[in-house]
Scaffold this active site. Structure first.
Site, PDB file in Angstrom:
ATOM      1  N   SER A  45       0.798  -1.236   0.000  1.00  0.00           N
ATOM      2  CA  SER A  45       0.000   0.000   0.000  1.00  0.00           C
ATOM      3  C   SER A  45       0.825   1.277   0.000  1.00  0.00           C
ATOM      4  O   SER A  45       0.298   2.356  -0.222  1.00  0.00           O
ATOM      5  CB  SER A  45      -0.935   0.013   1.215  1.00  0.00           C
ATOM      6  OG  SER A  45      -0.194   0.274   2.384  1.00  0.00           O
ATOM      7  N   ASP A 147     -23.923   0.186   5.870  1.00  0.00           N
ATOM      8  CA  ASP A 147     -23.271   0.167   4.551  1.00  0.00           C
ATOM      9  C   ASP A 147     -24.327   0.525   3.510  1.00  0.00           C
ATOM     10  O   ASP A 147     -24.989  -0.343   2.932  1.00  0.00           O
ATOM     11  CB  ASP A 147     -22.666  -1.232   4.275  1.00  0.00           C
ATOM     12  CG  ASP A 147     -21.721  -1.227   3.078  1.00  0.00           C
ATOM     13  OD1 ASP A 147     -22.022  -0.520   2.097  1.00  0.00           O
ATOM     14  OD2 ASP A 147     -20.704  -1.933   3.121  1.00  0.00           O
ATOM     15  N   ARG A 209      -8.535   3.258   7.037  1.00  0.00           N
ATOM     16  CA  ARG A 209      -7.583   4.254   6.550  1.00  0.00           C
ATOM     17  C   ARG A 209      -7.642   5.462   7.478  1.00  0.00           C
ATOM     18  O   ARG A 209      -8.727   5.873   7.928  1.00  0.00           O
ATOM     19  CB  ARG A 209      -7.907   4.696   5.112  1.00  0.00           C
ATOM     20  CG  ARG A 209      -7.543   3.669   4.039  1.00  0.00           C
ATOM     21  CD  ARG A 209      -6.032   3.475   3.873  1.00  0.00           C
ATOM     22  NE  ARG A 209      -5.681   2.539   2.819  1.00  0.00           N
ATOM     23  CZ  ARG A 209      -5.409   1.234   3.008  1.00  0.00           C
ATOM     24  NH1 ARG A 209      -5.434   0.703   4.213  1.00  0.00           N
ATOM     25  NH2 ARG A 209      -5.061   0.467   1.983  1.00  0.00           N
ATOM     26  N   ASP A 233      -5.078   1.996  14.368  1.00  0.00           N
ATOM     27  CA  ASP A 233      -4.048   1.262  13.622  1.00  0.00           C
ATOM     28  C   ASP A 233      -3.596   2.069  12.410  1.00  0.00           C
ATOM     29  O   ASP A 233      -2.538   1.807  11.855  1.00  0.00           O
ATOM     30  CB  ASP A 233      -4.608  -0.098  13.169  1.00  0.00           C
ATOM     31  CG  ASP A 233      -3.624  -0.870  12.301  1.00  0.00           C
ATOM     32  OD1 ASP A 233      -2.502  -1.134  12.794  1.00  0.00           O
ATOM     33  OD2 ASP A 233      -3.950  -1.183  11.142  1.00  0.00           O
ATOM     34  N   GLU A 238       0.455   9.020   7.390  1.00  0.00           N
ATOM     35  CA  GLU A 238       1.416   7.917   7.527  1.00  0.00           C
ATOM     36  C   GLU A 238       2.569   8.141   6.537  1.00  0.00           C
ATOM     37  O   GLU A 238       2.323   8.585   5.414  1.00  0.00           O
ATOM     38  CB  GLU A 238       0.740   6.571   7.196  1.00  0.00           C
ATOM     39  CG  GLU A 238      -0.239   6.121   8.243  1.00  0.00           C
ATOM     40  CD  GLU A 238      -0.938   4.799   7.880  1.00  0.00           C
ATOM     41  OE1 GLU A 238      -0.419   4.067   7.008  1.00  0.00           O
ATOM     42  OE2 GLU A 238      -1.985   4.507   8.472  1.00  0.00           O
ATOM     43  N   HIS A 255      -0.380   0.506  11.292  1.00  0.00           N
ATOM     44  CA  HIS A 255      -1.031  -0.033  10.087  1.00  0.00           C
ATOM     45  C   HIS A 255      -0.654  -1.510   9.899  1.00  0.00           C
ATOM     46  O   HIS A 255      -0.167  -1.912   8.836  1.00  0.00           O
ATOM     47  CB  HIS A 255      -0.631   0.807   8.864  1.00  0.00           C
ATOM     48  CG  HIS A 255      -1.499   0.606   7.666  1.00  0.00           C
ATOM     49  ND1 HIS A 255      -1.757   1.583   6.733  1.00  0.00           N
ATOM     50  CD2 HIS A 255      -2.190  -0.486   7.222  1.00  0.00           C
ATOM     51  CE1 HIS A 255      -2.527   1.113   5.779  1.00  0.00           C
ATOM     52  NE2 HIS A 255      -2.815  -0.158   6.060  1.00  0.00           N
TER      53      HIS A 255
HETATM   54  N1  LIG Z   1      -5.245  -1.662   8.594  1.00  0.00           N
HETATM   55  C1  LIG Z   1      -4.989  -2.583   7.692  1.00  0.00           C
HETATM   56  O1  LIG Z   1      -3.983  -3.256   7.791  1.00  0.00           O
HETATM   57  C2  LIG Z   1      -5.938  -2.825   6.571  1.00  0.00           C
HETATM   58  C3  LIG Z   1      -6.777  -1.835   6.112  1.00  0.00           C
HETATM   59  N2  LIG Z   1      -7.655  -2.084   5.093  1.00  0.00           N
HETATM   60  C4  LIG Z   1      -8.537  -0.993   4.651  1.00  0.00           C
HETATM   61  O2  LIG Z   1      -9.872  -1.382   4.929  1.00  0.00           O
HETATM   62  C5  LIG Z   1     -10.691  -1.024   3.827  1.00  0.00           C
HETATM   63  C6  LIG Z   1     -11.892  -1.936   3.783  1.00  0.00           C
HETATM   64  O3  LIG Z   1     -11.466  -3.251   3.443  1.00  0.00           O
HETATM   65  P1  LIG Z   1     -12.523  -4.362   2.990  1.00  0.00           P
HETATM   66  O4  LIG Z   1     -13.542  -4.521   4.045  1.00  0.00           O
HETATM   67  O5  LIG Z   1     -11.770  -5.547   2.589  1.00  0.00           O
HETATM   68  O6  LIG Z   1     -13.125  -3.657   1.715  1.00  0.00           O
HETATM   69  P2  LIG Z   1     -14.472  -4.014   0.968  1.00  0.00           P
HETATM   70  O7  LIG Z   1     -14.405  -3.293  -0.322  1.00  0.00           O
HETATM   71  O8  LIG Z   1     -14.707  -5.475   0.981  1.00  0.00           O
HETATM   72  O9  LIG Z   1     -15.572  -3.351   1.921  1.00  0.00           O
HETATM   73  C7  LIG Z   1     -15.706  -1.966   2.137  1.00  0.00           C
HETATM   74  C8  LIG Z   1     -17.184  -1.675   2.348  1.00  0.00           C
HETATM   75  O10 LIG Z   1     -17.328  -0.313   2.719  1.00  0.00           O
HETATM   76  C9  LIG Z   1     -18.575   0.115   2.152  1.00  0.00           C
HETATM   77  N3  LIG Z   1     -18.626   1.574   2.136  1.00  0.00           N
HETATM   78  C10 LIG Z   1     -18.061   2.428   1.257  1.00  0.00           C
HETATM   79  N4  LIG Z   1     -18.347   3.703   1.603  1.00  0.00           N
HETATM   80  C11 LIG Z   1     -19.098   3.644   2.727  1.00  0.00           C
HETATM   81  C12 LIG Z   1     -19.693   4.633   3.574  1.00  0.00           C
HETATM   82  N5  LIG Z   1     -19.591   5.942   3.334  1.00  0.00           N
HETATM   83  N6  LIG Z   1     -20.377   4.203   4.672  1.00  0.00           N
HETATM   84  C13 LIG Z   1     -20.515   2.880   4.946  1.00  0.00           C
HETATM   85  N7  LIG Z   1     -20.002   1.910   4.161  1.00  0.00           N
HETATM   86  C14 LIG Z   1     -19.292   2.285   3.073  1.00  0.00           C
HETATM   87  C15 LIG Z   1     -18.608  -0.523   0.779  1.00  0.00           C
HETATM   88  O11 LIG Z   1     -19.916  -0.576   0.256  1.00  0.00           O
HETATM   89  C16 LIG Z   1     -18.020  -1.890   1.081  1.00  0.00           C
HETATM   90  O12 LIG Z   1     -19.020  -2.848   1.335  1.00  0.00           O
HETATM   91  C17 LIG Z   1      -9.765  -1.181   2.604  1.00  0.00           C
HETATM   92  O13 LIG Z   1     -10.197  -0.374   1.537  1.00  0.00           O
HETATM   93  C18 LIG Z   1      -8.447  -0.712   3.152  1.00  0.00           C
HETATM   94  O14 LIG Z   1      -8.343   0.672   2.960  1.00  0.00           O
HETATM   95  C19 LIG Z   1      -7.763  -3.327   4.543  1.00  0.00           C
HETATM   96  C20 LIG Z   1      -6.947  -4.340   4.964  1.00  0.00           C
HETATM   97  C21 LIG Z   1      -5.934  -4.158   5.970  1.00  0.00           C
HETATM   98  O1  LIG Z   2      -4.622  -4.500   2.430  1.00  0.00           O
HETATM   99  C1  LIG Z   2      -4.656  -3.279   2.692  1.00  0.00           C
HETATM  100  O2  LIG Z   2      -5.411  -2.485   2.141  1.00  0.00           O
HETATM  101  C2  LIG Z   2      -3.753  -2.756   3.710  1.00  0.00           C
HETATM  102  O3  LIG Z   2      -3.983  -1.733   4.262  1.00  0.00           O
HETATM  103  C3  LIG Z   2      -2.519  -3.550   3.988  1.00  0.00           C
HETATM  104  O4  LIG Z   2      -2.715  -4.538   4.910  1.00  0.00           O
HETATM  105  C4  LIG Z   2      -1.423  -2.642   4.399  1.00  0.00           C
HETATM  106  O5  LIG Z   2      -0.207  -3.301   4.333  1.00  0.00           O
HETATM  107  P1  LIG Z   2       0.948  -2.855   3.344  1.00  0.00           P
HETATM  108  O6  LIG Z   2       0.497  -3.145   1.968  1.00  0.00           O
HETATM  109  O7  LIG Z   2       1.186  -1.386   3.475  1.00  0.00           O
HETATM  110  O8  LIG Z   2       2.120  -3.679   3.739  1.00  0.00           O
END
Ligand SMILES: NC(=O)C1=CN([C@@H]2O[C@H](COP(=O)(O)OP(=O)(O)OC[C@H]3O[C@@H](n4cnc5c(N)ncnc54)[C@H](O)[C@@H]3O)[C@@H](O)[C@H]2O)C=CC1
Ligand SMILES: O=C(O)C(=O)[C@H](O)COP(=O)(O)O
Length: 376
Positions: A45, A147, A209, A233, A238, A255
């Protein structure tokens, strides 16, 4: 074939080693010059994938991001140049769900205020929101989902408005992508007004995020409201979070909510599968072969665990307190945020831990939570 890879992407050698020369790079500082001769680019990312990075390369066959989020990638530019792209949807959803759940158990223990009986509002009911809800529901917690996009698409689950969550939830967990325009934009979804309106004693968890919450406003509101408890987190700016904000969070991490070994392995593996498909070769490697065996063979339970014992079990697979402590001690060092991310390798998912227990029906909820081997 030259395969340029973010040095923080694990399991690249066993998966891509047969396909070409692997060149590890620092994803945060990657330059156009480094990318010029690459056939394949695999990022995380922290790399902005856009015209500035790629315009000097005319041989790129594939760009992959081992992440759920795609906000760092100019998808329109890649499409215009017909460069195939894939990310890894859902790869670390279980890790994020377990992270949020464990953080809630930790807060419950710290403030002597049981999680059982609380209502949790999930904002964003995609992969990570659903994984969080799954853990909570396995443990018998009432979950409210917000959602509007999924609701409009006809997702059969029940949804509530964000205002209902604000009014009814004791804990709010954020799981939306970062979007800056449109009806449902999420940038500063939690702005000063919304933060001020949080009901007394709310716990707010952000592992999506950083800029979904206005971080300056969060500092201001939190300084006036000790009743709010924060798990952060992700951060605006960042890898340099606002230094005043870190001490205001109960749990603070760089993160890494998605950083289980399983989640990271899945991310790399999904890109391997996608590249093999593109090159029309058989993906003959196995995800299971990548993961080390867990250092605890099994835990035998004498009785069904209460909340305190459940937290102990969770700490066997991931002790959030360790990461929180290390982050507070190092985030102000030069490259402190990224160094901790780079060296993060110790975390497993609940499925790595086998539980043994005689009366299976009483602890079905533990297998629903994700632990293995219950009742064996
Ligand atoms: N901290 C970390 O390590 C990680 C962070 N992330 C972040 O988490 C985010 C979400 O991941 P997933 O759940 O896998 O994505 P996803 O795309 O499966 O789900 C996101 C959901 O948010 C909904 N959404 C969009 N705008 C909205 C709003 N204004 N109000 C309510 N719901 C809304 C969408 O309709 C969707 O169902 C990613 O885009 C990424 O930025 C993801 C993985 C790891
Ligand atoms: O999958 C995402 O979206 C994430 O936020 C990742 O888990 C973050 O990890 P890095 O890609 O920055 O190593």
């Amino acid at each position: 074939m030259k395969i340029l890879v973010d040095e923080n992407m694990p399991y690249v050698e066993p998966l891509f080693g047969d396909l070409g020369d692997i060149i590890p790079v620092n994803g945060r500082t990657l330059t156009a010059e480094q990318v010029r001769e690459a056939d394949v680019l695999l990022v995380r990312s922290v790399t902005k994938v856009n015209a500035e990075l790629l315009s000097g390369n005319n041989k790129l066959k594939f760009v992959g991001s081992a992440t759920i989020g795609t906000d760092h990638v100019d998808l329109t530019y890649l499409a215009e140049r017909n460069i195939p792209f894939s990310n890894a949807p859902g790869c670390n959803a279980t890790a994020v769900g377990e992270f949020a759940f464990i953080a809630m158990l930790e807060l419950a223990q710290r403030f002597n205020s049981p999680l059982k009986g609380k209502v949790v509002g999930i904002v964003g009911a995609g992969n990570t929101g659903t994984a969080t809800a799954k853990c909570l529901q396995a443990y018998g917690i009432k979950v409210l989902l917000n959602d509007p996009i999924k609701a409009a698409e006809g997702d059969p689950r029940s949804f509530v408005s964000l205002d209902t969550i604000m009014a009814q939830a004791d804990i709010i967990s954020l799981h939306v992508p970062i979007t800056r325009t449109g009806e449902h934009k999420t940038k500063h979804l939690f702005d000063e007004a919304r933060l001020k309106a949080l009901k007394p004693n709310t716990w707010l968890v952000n592992c999506c995020r950083g800029d979904v919450i206005d971080n300056q406003a969060l500092i201001k509101v939190k300084q006036q409201r000790d009743d709010l408890k924060l798990v952060l987190d992700v951060w605006e700016g960042e890898p340099t979070p606002l230094p005043e904000l870190v001490p205001l969070a109960e749990f603070a991490t760089p993160h890494i909510a998605g950083y289980s070994l399983e989640g990271k392995a899945r991310g790399t593996f999904m890109l391997y599968q996608n590249l093999c498909q593109l090159l029309n070769i058989t993906a003959d490697k196995s995800l299971l072969d990548l993961l080390p065996t867990f250092n605890i063979k099994a835990v035998e339970l004498a009785t069904a665990p209460n909340e305190k014992a459940l937290l102990q079990l969770a700490r066997f697979v991931y002790d959030l307190r360790d990461d929180d402590k290390m982050f507070r001690n190092t985030f102000l060092n030069e490259n402190g945020f990224d160094t901790m991310r780079k060296n993060h390798q110790h975390r497993r998912e609940f499925s790595a831990l086998a539980l043994a227990y005689d009366g299976q029906s009483e602890v079905d909820w533990l297998s629903n939570l994700g632990f293995s081997g219950v009742g064996q």
